[in-house]
Design an enzyme around this catalytic site. Structure first.
Site, PDB file in Angstrom:
ATOM      1  N   TYR A 244       0.852  -1.187   0.000  1.00 38.93           N
ATOM      2  CA  TYR A 244       0.000   0.000   0.000  1.00 38.93           C
ATOM      3  C   TYR A 244       0.892   1.242   0.000  1.00 38.93           C
ATOM      4  O   TYR A 244       1.930   1.256  -0.646  1.00 38.93           O
ATOM      5  CB  TYR A 244      -0.987  -0.057   1.181  1.00 38.93           C
ATOM      6  CG  TYR A 244      -2.148   0.874   0.973  1.00 38.93           C
ATOM      7  CD1 TYR A 244      -3.020   0.681  -0.095  1.00 38.93           C
ATOM      8  CD2 TYR A 244      -2.380   1.957   1.811  1.00 38.93           C
ATOM      9  CE1 TYR A 244      -4.077   1.549  -0.326  1.00 38.93           C
ATOM     10  CE2 TYR A 244      -3.440   2.823   1.595  1.00 38.93           C
ATOM     11  CZ  TYR A 244      -4.280   2.617   0.519  1.00 38.93           C
ATOM     12  OH  TYR A 244      -5.328   3.483   0.298  1.00 38.93           O
TER      13      TYR A 244
ATOM     14  N   LYS B 214      -6.006  -1.704  -0.754  1.00 35.99           N
ATOM     15  CA  LYS B 214      -6.769  -1.509   0.476  1.00 35.99           C
ATOM     16  C   LYS B 214      -7.352  -2.839   0.949  1.00 35.99           C
ATOM     17  O   LYS B 214      -7.354  -3.158   2.146  1.00 35.99           O
ATOM     18  CB  LYS B 214      -7.899  -0.511   0.224  1.00 35.99           C
ATOM     19  CG  LYS B 214      -8.332   0.247   1.467  1.00 35.99           C
ATOM     20  CD  LYS B 214      -7.340   1.346   1.806  1.00 35.99           C
ATOM     21  CE  LYS B 214      -7.814   2.218   2.941  1.00 35.99           C
ATOM     22  NZ  LYS B 214      -6.899   3.322   3.236  1.00 35.99           N
TER      23      LYS B 214
END
Length: 559
Positions: free
Chosen positions: A92, A166
């Site tokens: 991420y 996510k």
């Protein structure tokens, strides 16, 4: 069994590669299709981690992990679980930002991704239904229109990587089942000229559509996703400031939606404030808040602190009078033209501050605001590097005994002040958390551990708690409970103690948050699932990266 081999080896949810035993290989028609050695999952994860260590850059590590995910979901999440603090910045933020920029050129098909085009609204239902998942099969959908990606701006269809990333954090941190999630990109065009002129760009080749067409797609997505997957939490990610707030405000009572940039960021800031107030011994009703950088995220933080002030006994009007917003035009006042709707509740009466500017003309700047307000909390979401100057920090520290100082902009190049500067400038008085990871600061014989206001500390557990409770909506009470649960995991008794927990024990931390959120959902009357033992219910709901037992031959073989 011969025809079964491509499915079980090519499906990342069923493939276990060299971990298939010899008996399983014989039964499934895999004899001779794999090397002779039979490995454990630990063996496989260790090999992958070693290979990962040979990658020449973080982007190369991202690409390796992305390929691993599409080969074996279990091994991928085993590597993440075993090295979570190290892997989060790879899968991420910040590495995913580099991957997004190159996504169209490096295109790799993702098995759980759906692309919804504003040019083909009639395809929305078929696209979501085409996942093959039924109404009881989906717990979570992450959607982005990629207008404001992690500070790098508008990236159109490339933004699907943000939704995929996510979801990976949700699973790694909170055990959201990887078979029960969908990543969605809303392709409404892009205003990124570089993309529109890139012959390899894979999204719609036109500017972002007007508000009418945009709102129609949002409404269609929400109604269709909720109809097809009525139990799913609809997570919104990296929408532009005006759209993000409008979508949330207009739909939060109708759908099970959550916006991490607004609500998640606001809640993790609340966790920092909870910890800070344990040090100062004050209440929320006592706070004076200045937010520097009054966009959607900054104002969302103000909203949650405002809500906490109201819970602490103030009227909404009284609480609003204890919040000051400063943006690029200076202190937000009610005589400014075209104020965004989200700033209007906090706009100060121009007459109230007319003498602040002294002999200078408006705008009223940050330093002047701090000198006059004497805030107990100063938050930075401006992406204006160095904005919290020595003068500002000294004025903040002169105004109150232990100010809470939260320079949250990231990456490092955009932070308002580094703790290595703010600690000595405040003479160790400021209670600091940042939006980036920073090393401890030594000052006057004390080691100051600086907590990172990382949303990953909060949103995975919030999502899990919402799923376990079957909450119809994400309430302010659930967000508050999540923030308190994060803050409860640190002790601030020692000088220099961190305001926030580290991410090293994120899975256990997420479970703690989930229990608190599920309880709050029940207390707020939005839970639809009754759990007599919430701790056990949360543990039972957390998927583990292990190989499940294969069905017996009598059951028709593996699927």
């Amino acid at each position: 069994m011969k025809n079964f081999e491509p499915e079980i080896l090519s499906n990342p949810l069923t493939n276990r590669g060299t971990a298939f035993t010899t008996v399983e290989r014989d039964r499934l028609g895999l004899t001779g299709r794999l090397p002779s050695a039979v490995e454990t999952l630990d063996d496989q994860a260790d090999r992958c981690y070693a290979q990962l260590g040979e990658a020449p850059s973080d982007l190369a590590k991202y690409i390796y992990l992305d390929a691993l995910h599409d080969r074996s979901v279990v091994v991928f999440f085993k590597v993440l679980a075993d090295h979570l603090a190290e892997m989060l910045p790879i899968v991420y933020d910040p590495t995913v930002g580099d991957a997004i920029k190159k996504w169209s050129r490096d295109y790799r098909q993702s098995s759980n991704s759906v692309y919804l085009s504003v040019d083909r609204p009639h395809d929305v239902r078929a696209s979501l239904a085409g996942t093959g998942l039924g109404p009881d099969d989906v717990d979570l959908i992450v959607v982005s229109d990629a207008q404001e990606i992690l500070g790098i701006g508008d990236w159109g269809a490339n933004g699907i990587a943000i939704s995929v990333g996510k979801l990976a954090v949700y699973t790694a941190a909170a055990g959201i089942h990887p078979e029960r999630v969908i990543a969605v990109n809303l392709d409404v065009g892009t205003d990124n000229e570089a993309l529109l002129n890139d012959p390899r760009y894979l999204g719609n080749r036109h500017a972002r559509v007007d508000r009418k067409a945009y709102d129609e797609l949002i409404a269609l997505y929400l109604s269709t996703a909720s109809d097809l997957f009525p139990n799913a939490l609809l997570h919104f990610e990296d929408f532009g400031p005006s759209n993000a707030r409008r979508i949330l405000v207009d739909n939060s009572k109708k759908y099970r939606i959550f916006n991490d940039d607004m609500q998640g960021t606001g809640a993790i800031v609340m966790a920092s404030v909870f910890s800070g107030l344990k040090v100062t011994g004050q209440r929320f009703a006592d706070q004076r808040l200045v937010v520097y950088g009054a966009g959607t995220a900054g104002t969302g933080m103000a909203d949650q602190i405002h809500a906490a002030m109201v819970r602490d006994g103030l009227s909404p009007e009284q609480a609003a009078r204890q919040v000051w917003l400063v943006d690029i035009n200076g202190l937000v006042t009610d005589d400014m033209a075209d104020l965004p709707d989200y700033q209007q509740p906090y706009a100060r009466p121009a007459a109230e501050v007319k003498d602040w500017a002294s002999k200078r003309e408006a705008p009223i700047d940050l330093l002047t605001t701090v000198q006059n307000v004497k805030p107990t909390i100063l938050i930075g979401t401006s992406t204006n590097p160095g904005a919290f100057t020595q003068e500002v920090v000294e004025a903040l520290s002169a105004g109150v005994e232990r100010p809470i100082l939260l320079p949250l902009s990231n990456p490092t190049s955009q932070i308002e002040v580094m703790p290595s500067q703010a600690v000595p400038w405040s003479k160790g008085k400021a209670l600091i958390a940042t939006g980036i990871p920073v090393p401890p600061v030594e000052y006057d014989g004390v080691t100051y551990t600086i907590g990172q206001a990382n949303n990953a500390l909060l949103y995975p557990g919030l999502g899990l708690g919402t799923i376990v409770s079957g909450a119809m909506h994400v309430t302010d009470g659930m967000l508050l409970a999540a923030a308190e649960a994060v803050a409860s995991q640190v002790s601030v008794a020692a000088p220099g103690a961190s305001l926030l927990p580290a991410v090293d024990s994120l899975r256990a931390s997420s479970a703690t948050v989930a229990v608190a959120v599920a309880k709050a959902a029940a207390d707020d009357g939005v839970a639809t699932i009754k759990n007599d033992d919430l701790v056990q219910a949360v543990e039972d709901a957390m998927w583990q990266p292990v190989y499940p037992d294969l069905p017996s031959p009598a059951a028709g073989g593996a699927r």
